[in-house]
Design a protein around this motif. Structure first.
Motif, PDB file in Angstrom:
ATOM      1  N   THR A  81     108.190  26.716  -1.505  1.00 51.09           N
ATOM      2  CA  THR A  81     106.860  27.245  -1.816  1.00 51.09           C
ATOM      3  C   THR A  81     106.841  28.071  -3.093  1.00 51.09           C
ATOM      4  N   ASP A  82     107.963  28.145  -3.801  1.00 53.48           N
ATOM      5  CA  ASP A  82     108.024  28.932  -5.036  1.00 53.48           C
ATOM      6  C   ASP A  82     108.870  28.203  -6.073  1.00 53.48           C
ATOM      7  N   VAL A  83     108.357  27.074  -6.561  1.00 53.35           N
ATOM      8  CA  VAL A  83     109.104  26.307  -7.557  1.00 53.35           C
ATOM      9  C   VAL A  83     109.192  27.058  -8.882  1.00 53.35           C
ATOM     10  N   ALA A  84     108.239  27.955  -9.147  1.00 50.81           N
ATOM     11  CA  ALA A  84     108.346  28.785 -10.349  1.00 50.81           C
ATOM     12  C   ALA A  84     109.562  29.692 -10.251  1.00 50.81           C
ATOM     13  N   GLY A  85     109.781  30.258  -9.076  1.00 48.17           N
ATOM     14  CA  GLY A  85     110.933  31.131  -8.887  1.00 48.17           C
ATOM     15  C   GLY A  85     112.250  30.409  -9.049  1.00 48.17           C
ATOM     16  N   THR A  86     112.330  29.174  -8.551  1.00 46.85           N
ATOM     17  CA  THR A  86     113.599  28.454  -8.661  1.00 46.85           C
ATOM     18  C   THR A  86     113.844  27.950 -10.085  1.00 46.85           C
ATOM     19  N   LEU A  87     112.765  27.616 -10.813  1.00 51.99           N
ATOM     20  CA  LEU A  87     112.948  27.258 -12.222  1.00 51.99           C
ATOM     21  C   LEU A  87     113.426  28.475 -13.012  1.00 51.99           C
ATOM     22  N   THR A 269     123.267  12.073 -13.390  1.00 51.42           N
ATOM     23  CA  THR A 269     121.948  12.530 -12.967  1.00 51.42           C
ATOM     24  C   THR A 269     122.028  14.002 -12.588  1.00 51.42           C
ATOM     25  N   ALA A 270     120.958  14.727 -12.852  1.00 53.57           N
ATOM     26  CA  ALA A 270     120.930  16.166 -12.601  1.00 53.57           C
ATOM     27  C   ALA A 270     120.169  16.480 -11.322  1.00 53.57           C
ATOM     28  N   ALA A 271     120.544  17.584 -10.691  1.00 56.13           N
ATOM     29  CA  ALA A 271     119.806  18.080  -9.535  1.00 56.13           C
ATOM     30  C   ALA A 271     118.447  18.614  -9.986  1.00 56.13           C
ATOM     31  N   SER A 272     117.510  18.651  -9.062  1.00 54.03           N
ATOM     32  CA  SER A 272     116.190  19.208  -9.324  1.00 54.03           C
ATOM     33  C   SER A 272     116.235  20.733  -9.271  1.00 54.03           C
ATOM     34  N   THR A 273     115.320  21.373  -9.985  1.00 49.70           N
ATOM     35  CA  THR A 273     115.161  22.820  -9.814  1.00 49.70           C
ATOM     36  C   THR A 273     114.170  23.133  -8.693  1.00 49.70           C
ATOM     37  N   ALA A 274     113.592  22.105  -8.051  1.00 51.04           N
ATOM     38  CA  ALA A 274     112.555  22.316  -7.043  1.00 51.04           C
ATOM     39  C   ALA A 274     113.045  22.115  -5.612  1.00 51.04           C
TER      40      ALA A 274
END
Length: 322
Positions: A81-87, A269-274
Motif C-alpha cells: 500500500t506504499d509503493v512510494a515508500g519502497t521506491l 532481470t531486476a526485482a520490482s521496487t513494488a
C-alpha cells in the motif's frame, strides 16, 4: 525451492497481501534492483541484496550504473500500500553504495495506470538520487489508454518510433528497446519490423569490441511463454548483436532476479521496487504475491533462477539475506 518454503509462500492476486510495515522494513534492508559495473569492457551485475558484502575495490570500473524496475506508482492493493515508500527505500539503497552509480536505468512500469500524478511522483522521488541522469523504457502499464503519448512527451524526447533510442557512455553502446506496444493479455512482447530495422542500422557500424547493453521491459529471452514472459521476435534482434564480444540484456516485468548466459550474451532481470511475483509455473498466473513478512527477504531480489540452454527446467537457487 524447498517444499517447506513452497508451503509458506502464498499467492493472492486479488485480495490479501503482506503487512505494510514489515514490507517497508524488509525493503529498506534488502533493497531492489541491480548495480552494474563495466570492468575491462565486460559488464558485471550485482543484486542490491549482495552489495553489503561487496568491497569498494570490487565495484570500481570504467563505468557503473544502477537498474531499477517496475515501480508501479499508483498501485495500492494489499501486496504493498506504499509503493512510494519502497521506491524511496531503493533510492536510499543506491545512494548508500560505496561506489556511486553514474546514472540510472529504469526498465519500465514506472506507473501503474499511466496517470500524470503517478509519473510526477516517480520523477520527484528519483530527484533524490545522487545519480541525476535517468534513462527509461516503457512498460505496458506506462502506455495504457493513449498508446504511450504521455510517456513519450515526458521521457521520449529525441527517441524513435514508440520510444526506442541508443546512446554512448565511456565506450559502451546502450540500446533502449520498446516491446510493450499492442500487447495482448497474456501475450508475448513484440519489437516489430520498424524497430528491428532501426536496431540493425544502429549497431552495424560499431566495432565488434564495443560492449553492448540492451535494455527493455519484457525479457528478450523465453523465461516463461505461458505467462507472456518473453518477446516473440527477440531472436532476430539478438541476431544483429552476434558479432559483439560482450552483450548484456537488462529487463524487468517479472519482478524477480533471473540470470541466463548464452554464448556472449548475459541476460539479467531486476526485482520490482513494488511487489514480488511468483516463480514461473508456481502459481496459476502471474501477479502480486502474498508472503508472510518474515519471508519477504527470501523473495525480493535474492532468488536466482538460472536457465541452462538444452535443459527444459528452470533451476531455482534460494539464498537468504539473513
Amino acid at each position: 525451492m524447498s517444499d517447506k518454503k513452497k508451503d509458506e509462500i502464498l499467492h493472492d492476486h486479488n485480495h490479501d497481501g503482506i503487512d505494510r510495515r514489515g514490507f517497508l522494513k524488509c525493503m529498506a534492508w534488502a533493497g531492489t534492483g541491480a548495480f552494474c559495473v563495466i570492468q575491462g569492457g565486460v559488464l558485471k551485475s550485482y543484486s542490491m541484496s549482495q552489495m553489503g558484502d561487496m568491497k569498494a575495490e570490487d565495484m570500481k570500473g570504467e563505468l557503473s550504473f544502477a537498474q531499477i524496475s517496475d515501480s508501479h506508482m499508483g498501485f495500492n492493493k494489499a501486496a504493498n500500500t506504499d509503493v512510494a515508500g519502497t521506491l524511496k527505500a531503493a533510492v536510499d539503497k543506491i545512494n548508500g553504495l560505496s561506489v556511486a552509480p553514474q546514472f540510472l536505468l529504469h526498465t519500465g512500469d514506472i506507473s501503474h495506470l499511466s496517470k500524470p500524478e503517478e509519473f510526477d511522483a516517480v520523477d520527484q522521488i528519483l530527484k533524490g538520487a545522487t545519480a541525476k541522469d535517468v534513462f527509461y523504457v516503457p512498460g505496458e502499464h506506462d502506455v495504457l489508454n493513449d498508446d504511450g503519448k504521455q510517456y513519450l512527451e515526458r521521457y521520449g524526447k529525441g527517441s524513435k518510433g514508440a520510444g526506442w533510442y541508443s546512446f554512448e557512455k565511456k565506450g559502451v553502446h546502450f540500446v533502449g528497446l520498446v516491446n510493450v506496444m499492442n500487447l495482448k493479455a497474456g501475450g508475448l512482447g513484440s519489437l516489430g519490423a520498424e524497430q528491428l530495422e532501426w536496431l540493425e542500422d544502429d549497431v552495424k557500424h560499431l566495432k565488434s569490441s564495443t560492449p553492448i547493453v540492451v535494455f527493455a521491459h519484457i525479457p528478450l529471452w523465453s523465461v516463461y511463454p505461458e505467462w507472456g514472459w518473453g518477446t516473440e521476435d527477440s531472436a532476430q534482434a539478438l541476431g544483429y548483436l552476434k558479432k559483439f564480444g560482450s552483450v548484456t540484456v537488462l529487463n524487468g516485468h517479472i519482478h524477480q532476479t533471473m540470470q541466463k548466459v548464452e554464448g556472449k550474451v548475459t541476460f539479467h532481470t531486476a526485482a520490482s521496487t513494488a511487489f514480488p511475483q511468483p516463480v514461473p509455473g508456481s502459481a496459476p498466473s502471474p501477479g502480486p504475491m502474498k508472503v508472510p513478512p518474515e519471508q519477504l527477504k527470501s523473495v525480493l531480489g535474492i532468488t536466482d533462477v538460472n536457465y541452462v540452454t538444452g535443459q527444459h527446467a528452470l533451476a531455482i537457487v534460494d539464498s537468504k539475506l539473513g
